[in-house]
Scaffold this motif. Structure first.
Motif, PDB file in Angstrom:
ATOM      1  N   SER A  23      -7.513  17.659  14.463  1.00  0.00           N
ATOM      2  CA  SER A  23      -8.129  16.725  15.379  1.00  0.00           C
ATOM      3  C   SER A  23      -9.269  16.994  16.069  1.00  0.00           C
ATOM      4  CB  SER A  23      -6.958  16.362  16.498  1.00  0.00           C
ATOM      5  OG  SER A  23      -6.764  17.403  17.131  1.00  0.00           O
ATOM      6  N   GLU A  24      -9.557  18.321  16.010  1.00  0.00           N
ATOM      7  CA  GLU A  24     -10.786  18.943  16.762  1.00  0.00           C
ATOM      8  C   GLU A  24     -12.016  18.824  15.924  1.00  0.00           C
ATOM      9  OE1 GLU A  24     -10.117  22.972  18.165  1.00  0.00           O
ATOM     10  OE2 GLU A  24      -8.276  22.221  19.180  1.00  0.00           O
ATOM     11  N   LYS A  25     -11.922  18.593  14.692  1.00  0.00           N
ATOM     12  CA  LYS A  25     -12.934  18.723  13.706  1.00  0.00           C
ATOM     13  C   LYS A  25     -12.971  17.033  13.307  1.00  0.00           C
ATOM     14  CE  LYS A  25     -13.467  23.137  12.848  1.00  0.00           C
ATOM     15  NZ  LYS A  25     -14.524  23.992  13.196  1.00  0.00           N
ATOM     16  N   LYS A  26     -14.283  16.795  12.893  1.00  0.00           N
ATOM     17  CA  LYS A  26     -14.525  15.411  12.418  1.00  0.00           C
ATOM     18  C   LYS A  26     -14.626  15.277  10.913  1.00  0.00           C
ATOM     19  CE  LYS A  26     -17.979  11.628  13.134  1.00  0.00           C
ATOM     20  NZ  LYS A  26     -19.042  11.306  13.621  1.00  0.00           N
TER      21      LYS A  26
ATOM     22  N   THR B  22      -5.005  12.929   8.319  1.00  0.00           N
ATOM     23  CA  THR B  22      -5.843  13.608   8.895  1.00  0.00           C
ATOM     24  C   THR B  22      -6.618  13.074  10.199  1.00  0.00           C
ATOM     25  OG1 THR B  22      -7.663  13.230   7.493  1.00  0.00           O
ATOM     26  CG2 THR B  22      -6.179  15.381   6.947  1.00  0.00           C
TER      27      THR B  22
ATOM     28  N   TYR C 197     -20.157  15.108   9.788  1.00  0.00           N
ATOM     29  CA  TYR C 197     -18.936  15.682   9.692  1.00  0.00           C
ATOM     30  C   TYR C 197     -18.856  17.183   9.666  1.00  0.00           C
ATOM     31  CZ  TYR C 197     -18.009  10.946   9.137  1.00  0.00           C
ATOM     32  OH  TYR C 197     -17.892   9.528   9.279  1.00  0.00           O
ATOM     33  N   ASP C 198     -17.453  18.009   9.901  1.00  0.00           N
ATOM     34  CA  ASP C 198     -17.431  19.266   9.832  1.00  0.00           C
ATOM     35  C   ASP C 198     -16.604  19.561   8.287  1.00  0.00           C
ATOM     36  OD1 ASP C 198     -17.847  19.820  12.755  1.00  0.00           O
ATOM     37  OD2 ASP C 198     -16.249  18.417  13.289  1.00  0.00           O
TER      38      ASP C 198
ATOM     39  N   ASN D 172      -5.791  25.728   8.028  1.00  0.00           N
ATOM     40  CA  ASN D 172      -6.516  25.832   9.258  1.00  0.00           C
ATOM     41  C   ASN D 172      -7.861  25.809   9.061  1.00  0.00           C
ATOM     42  OD1 ASN D 172      -3.965  26.382  10.373  1.00  0.00           O
ATOM     43  ND2 ASN D 172      -3.718  28.265   9.350  1.00  0.00           N
TER      44      ASN D 172
END
Length: 174
Positions: free
Chosen positions: A2-5, A39, A84-85, A173
């Motif tokens: 959730s911390e990553k786009k 996700t 995005y990440d 991860n």
């Protein structure tokens, strides 16, 4: 996650598909929706301006000609990968490669610093050499282990496909 786009960019085709007959939603599209649901990722459908023929044999002939010519078919729309990440990149495995329209999409963007996670649908070839080809195309990206799901599983055994997707994502991860 959730911390990553997260972006779930995919190429998929409805119509007649090998081993599943005529379908309304492409195999890869089904898997892409599962990944996005798990996700919270944003979906982007990579679509060629000129659609592939609905018939399977005609479609694979066009795909083979594009592959042999190293074609870059024009695609509809775009999304900024740079925002995005993590980019999940989905496609059917056609002739041991990704559809050429996926390369059109890839070549429009800067992949440096991105995490790319490939996934494909197939009817026996798995990911094949597609991961190594994508690594060469997405210069500067870090790659995570891809997922291959048979198209017949995506179409006819969605609970199994969902379990496969969830299990694969559970081991990641970022």
């Amino acid at each position: 996650m959730s911390e990553k786009k997260i972006l779930v960019a995919f190429f998929s085709r409805a119509g007649e598909n090998y081993n599943v007959g005529y379908i309304k939603k492409g195999n890869t599209h089904i898997i892409a929706e599962m990944i996005a649901a798990e996700t919270g990722g944003t979906l982007f459908h990579i679509e060629p301006v000129t659609p592939y023929p609905a018939g399977y044999d005609e479609c694979i002939e066009v795909a083979k000609k594009e592959l042999n010519a190293n074609a870059r078919p024009e695609i509809k729309g775009d999304v900024s990968v740079e925002d995005y990440d993590v980019i999940f990149l989905g496609y059917p495995n056609w002739w041991g490669d990704v559809p050429m329209a996926v390369y059109t999409f890839i070549e429009k963007h800067d992949w440096h610093g991105k995490i790319v996670v490939p996934f494909c649908t197939h009817e026996g070839s798995g990911l094949g050499a597609t991961e190594s080809r994508l690594k060469r195309a997405c210069v500067g990206a870090t790659f995570m282990k891809g997922l291959a799901v048979q198209g017949i599983t995506a179409q006819n055994s969605r609970s199994q496909a969902g379990q496969d997707v969830a299990g694969w994502l559970g081991g990641m991860n970022f």
